[in-house]
Design a protein around this motif. Structure first.
Motif, PDB file in Angstrom:
ATOM      1  N   LEU A 155       0.845  -1.190   0.000  1.00  0.00           N
ATOM      2  CA  LEU A 155       0.000   0.000   0.000  1.00  0.00           C
ATOM      3  C   LEU A 155       0.880   1.239   0.000  1.00  0.00           C
ATOM      4  O   LEU A 155       1.869   1.317   0.735  1.00  0.00           O
ATOM      5  N   ARG A 156       0.511   2.212  -0.839  1.00  0.00           N
ATOM      6  CA  ARG A 156       1.259   3.457  -0.954  1.00  0.00           C
ATOM      7  C   ARG A 156       0.312   4.641  -0.839  1.00  0.00           C
ATOM      8  O   ARG A 156      -0.885   4.514  -1.117  1.00  0.00           O
ATOM      9  N   ASN A 157       0.853   5.797  -0.478  1.00  0.00           N
ATOM     10  CA  ASN A 157       0.046   7.003  -0.518  1.00  0.00           C
ATOM     11  C   ASN A 157       0.317   7.777  -1.803  1.00  0.00           C
ATOM     12  O   ASN A 157       1.138   7.359  -2.628  1.00  0.00           O
ATOM     13  N   GLY A 158      -0.371   8.899  -1.960  1.00  0.00           N
ATOM     14  CA  GLY A 158      -0.227   9.660  -3.192  1.00  0.00           C
ATOM     15  C   GLY A 158       1.146  10.259  -3.392  1.00  0.00           C
ATOM     16  O   GLY A 158       1.498  10.648  -4.513  1.00  0.00           O
ATOM     17  N   ALA A 159       1.942  10.331  -2.313  1.00  0.00           N
ATOM     18  CA  ALA A 159       3.309  10.818  -2.421  1.00  0.00           C
ATOM     19  C   ALA A 159       4.277   9.724  -2.853  1.00  0.00           C
ATOM     20  O   ALA A 159       5.479   9.966  -2.965  1.00  0.00           O
ATOM     21  N   GLY A 160       3.751   8.510  -3.081  1.00  0.00           N
ATOM     22  CA  GLY A 160       4.587   7.409  -3.525  1.00  0.00           C
ATOM     23  C   GLY A 160       5.233   6.618  -2.419  1.00  0.00           C
ATOM     24  O   GLY A 160       5.962   5.651  -2.676  1.00  0.00           O
ATOM     25  N   ARG A 161       4.980   6.986  -1.166  1.00  0.00           N
ATOM     26  CA  ARG A 161       5.615   6.321  -0.035  1.00  0.00           C
ATOM     27  C   ARG A 161       4.963   4.971   0.233  1.00  0.00           C
ATOM     28  O   ARG A 161       3.749   4.856   0.304  1.00  0.00           O
ATOM     29  N   ALA A 162       5.793   3.928   0.381  1.00  0.00           N
ATOM     30  CA  ALA A 162       5.291   2.608   0.744  1.00  0.00           C
ATOM     31  C   ALA A 162       4.926   2.613   2.228  1.00  0.00           C
ATOM     32  O   ALA A 162       5.747   2.971   3.079  1.00  0.00           O
ATOM     33  N   LEU A 163       3.694   2.240   2.544  1.00  0.00           N
ATOM     34  CA  LEU A 163       3.181   2.327   3.901  1.00  0.00           C
ATOM     35  C   LEU A 163       3.159   0.984   4.613  1.00  0.00           C
ATOM     36  O   LEU A 163       3.388   0.904   5.813  1.00  0.00           O
ATOM     37  N   ALA A 164       2.835  -0.051   3.892  1.00  0.00           N
ATOM     38  CA  ALA A 164       2.757  -1.381   4.498  1.00  0.00           C
ATOM     39  C   ALA A 164       2.710  -2.422   3.395  1.00  0.00           C
ATOM     40  O   ALA A 164       2.234  -2.152   2.288  1.00  0.00           O
ATOM     41  N   THR A 165       3.202  -3.605   3.699  1.00  0.00           N
ATOM     42  CA  THR A 165       3.130  -4.733   2.772  1.00  0.00           C
ATOM     43  C   THR A 165       2.410  -5.885   3.457  1.00  0.00           C
ATOM     44  O   THR A 165       2.747  -6.251   4.593  1.00  0.00           O
ATOM     45  N   PHE A 166       1.391  -6.413   2.785  1.00  0.00           N
ATOM     46  CA  PHE A 166       0.597  -7.522   3.294  1.00  0.00           C
ATOM     47  C   PHE A 166       0.858  -8.762   2.455  1.00  0.00           C
ATOM     48  O   PHE A 166       1.138  -8.674   1.254  1.00  0.00           O
ATOM     49  N   GLU A 167       0.720  -9.929   3.082  1.00  0.00           N
ATOM     50  CA  GLU A 167       0.612 -11.151   2.315  1.00  0.00           C
ATOM     51  C   GLU A 167      -0.774 -11.171   1.666  1.00  0.00           C
ATOM     52  O   GLU A 167      -1.772 -10.893   2.328  1.00  0.00           O
ATOM     53  N   ASN A 168      -0.831 -11.479   0.391  1.00  0.00           N
ATOM     54  CA  ASN A 168      -2.109 -11.524  -0.331  1.00  0.00           C
ATOM     55  C   ASN A 168      -2.759 -12.889  -0.115  1.00  0.00           C
ATOM     56  O   ASN A 168      -2.935 -13.677  -1.036  1.00  0.00           O
ATOM     57  N   GLY A 169      -3.084 -13.146   1.130  1.00  0.00           N
ATOM     58  CA  GLY A 169      -3.555 -14.473   1.503  1.00  0.00           C
ATOM     59  C   GLY A 169      -2.379 -15.350   1.877  1.00  0.00           C
ATOM     60  O   GLY A 169      -1.233 -15.093   1.491  1.00  0.00           O
ATOM     61  N   PRO A 170      -2.612 -16.411   2.628  1.00  0.00           N
ATOM     62  CA  PRO A 170      -1.516 -17.273   3.086  1.00  0.00           C
ATOM     63  C   PRO A 170      -0.947 -18.124   1.951  1.00  0.00           C
ATOM     64  O   PRO A 170      -1.646 -18.460   0.996  1.00  0.00           O
ATOM     65  N   ARG A 171       0.303 -18.454   2.080  1.00  0.00           N
ATOM     66  CA  ARG A 171       0.934 -19.403   1.150  1.00  0.00           C
ATOM     67  C   ARG A 171       0.584 -20.808   1.620  1.00  0.00           C
ATOM     68  O   ARG A 171       0.802 -21.161   2.771  1.00  0.00           O
ATOM     69  N   ARG A 172       0.040 -21.626   0.725  1.00  0.00           N
ATOM     70  CA  ARG A 172      -0.338 -22.981   1.077  1.00  0.00           C
ATOM     71  C   ARG A 172       0.907 -23.863   1.228  1.00  0.00           C
ATOM     72  O   ARG A 172       1.993 -23.510   0.726  1.00  0.00           O
ATOM     73  N   PRO A 173       0.806 -24.988   1.922  1.00  0.00           N
ATOM     74  CA  PRO A 173       1.984 -25.847   2.128  1.00  0.00           C
ATOM     75  C   PRO A 173       2.674 -26.261   0.826  1.00  0.00           C
ATOM     76  O   PRO A 173       3.888 -26.478   0.825  1.00  0.00           O
ATOM     77  N   ASP A 174       1.913 -26.378  -0.261  1.00  0.00           N
ATOM     78  CA  ASP A 174       2.529 -26.763  -1.530  1.00  0.00           C
ATOM     79  C   ASP A 174       3.079 -25.569  -2.303  1.00  0.00           C
ATOM     80  O   ASP A 174       3.529 -25.718  -3.444  1.00  0.00           O
ATOM     81  N   GLY A 175       3.062 -24.383  -1.690  1.00  0.00           N
ATOM     82  CA  GLY A 175       3.588 -23.190  -2.343  1.00  0.00           C
ATOM     83  C   GLY A 175       2.555 -22.360  -3.077  1.00  0.00           C
ATOM     84  O   GLY A 175       2.885 -21.294  -3.604  1.00  0.00           O
TER      85      GLY A 175
END
Length: 399
Positions: A74-94
């Motif tokens: 997630l970024r703001n309008g100034a281009g600053r990176a605010l936070a990074t989330f996992e887009n859902g969990p990684r399953r055991p098989d990758g």
């Protein structure tokens, strides 16, 4: 038993293949007289949707179509990176969430359904349906009819089957955002392939995804308080491009340049959801996917929920003693979950288009609280992503 399925998008062919696994034949009737090849933007298949595809033996088939998208920044309008989330969990098989062109997913599901023996008929727009003894008769705009043991509406946001089941069913709700997107080559962005960048711009929300082939897939959600009337958004590609550039050039980052140099620029459309559909089934008719629970694209779950519906409905028809009992069990298994997702999508979308005071509150939240929330996201979002369907477990009867 033979099912009539109305709608040839994601939910229709998936439901036909799920029913086939349950020993039920189906024919898919699509309103348009042509396929959706090459049409549309892109969508996310979350890990829970990929798990539903796994039940149907389609996960590896679909995995070849898109881009693994394990993270969101997630970024703001100034281009600053605010936070990074996992887009859902990684399953055991990758396995991780995947982004795929909508048309590629349509074609893959349709072609695989046909390969498995499902008939798909085009140019069949449903106008009405009625019960006929122990079956259902579908009536189409071309004057033809079809009879089956049950009828499943997989016909999307403006479902005719939903209206046949309940003429007083609520209409879709406009959520105050337009949707558009495109594909751009020749613009370098400061993000790794497969990491979705979400930008809370000063005038419009913007998201972009660098693809492994060097292209960039992007979308924009310009706010519009009042729903545009039919035809109001019809404008030339270059006029629409200029409007989008003006919305995004006030922000730091690549958004304006991605729009300016896009080889494919999609026309805008209004974004809708349906908070709750009171009646999902009547007699031998039932609805699935967006016809039953349209959610804003902000949830990232529309296609995944439709795939889950397909599998749960097939299980219910396999296990229940009769069709109405199966439909009741299906609804009981699904309603609470999908309505929670619709509400989640609405809240997420509301953050994209707040008023002046709302922007101040939102930006403060993004700067201060969001990095902390990102750390607890895997636990907080487990309800959304950890949903699994055990095909071998008998479905519970409706209370």
């Amino acid at each position: 038993m033979h099912a009539i399925i109305i709608g040839g998008g994601v939910a229709g062919p998936a439901t036909a293949m799920a029913l086939q696994r349950a020993g039920i034949d189906a024919t898919v009737y699509e309103a348009y007289d042509r396929t959706a090849d090459g049409v549309g933007a892109f969508l996310t298949l979350a890990v829970n949707g990929l798990e539903a595809l796994r039940v149907l033996g389609l996960d590896e088939h679909v995995a070849r179509l898109g881009i693994d998208t394990p993270r969101i920044t997630l970024r703001n309008g100034a281009g600053r990176a605010l936070a990074t989330f996992e887009n859902g969990p990684r399953r055991p098989d990758g396995t991780v969430s995947q982004t795929v062109r909508r048309a590629d997913l349509y074609v893959a599901l349709r072609d695989e359904a046909v390969r498995r023996g499902v008939e798909v008929r085009f140019g069949k727009r449903l106008v009405d349906a009625r019960h006929d003894g122990d079956g259902v008769v579908a009536e189409f705009a071309d004057g033809t009819t079809a009879r089956g043991d049950l009828l499943i509406g997989a016909d999307g946001l403006r479902s005719q089957v939903r209206r046949v089941i309940d003429p007083s069913a609520p209409p879709a709700r406009y959520v105050g955002l337009l949707n558009t997107g495109g594909f751009t080559r020749g613009v370098e962005v400061d993000a790794p392939p497969g990491e979705v960048q979400m930008v809370f711009g000063r005038r419009s929300f913007f998201g972009y995804l660098p693809a492994p082939d060097g292209s960039v897939w992007w979308f924009a959600n310009p706010p519009r308080a009042d729903e545009p009337a039919d035809g109001e958004l019809a404008t030339s590609t270059e006029a629409w491009r200029a409007e989008l550039v003006a919305l995004h050039e006030v922000d730091d980052g690549p958004a304006a340049e991605l729009v300016r140099r896009a080889q494919v620029l999609l026309p805008a459309w209004p974004t809708h959801d349906i908070p709750s559909v009171p009646t999902w089934h009547r007699g031998r008719m039932v609805i699935v996917g967006d016809a039953a629970h349209a959610t804003s694209p902000s949830s990232g779950q529309g296609a995944s929920l439709a795939l889950e519906d397909a599998v749960v409905l097939a299980k219910a028809l396999r296990d229940a003693p009769d069709v109405p009992t199966a439909f009741a069990a299906y609804e009981q298994q699904r309603r609470a979950r999908v309505e929670r997702v619709v509400a989640y999508g609405k809240r997420t979308g509301d953050h994209k288009s707040p008023g002046p005071l709302g922007r101040v509150v939102r930006d403060l939240f993004i700067r201060v609280a969001l990095p902390l929330q990102a750390k607890r996201a895997p636990r907080a979002m487990a309800w959304l992503y950890d949903y699994r369907i055990d095909w071998d477990e008998p479905i519970a009867a409706a209370a």
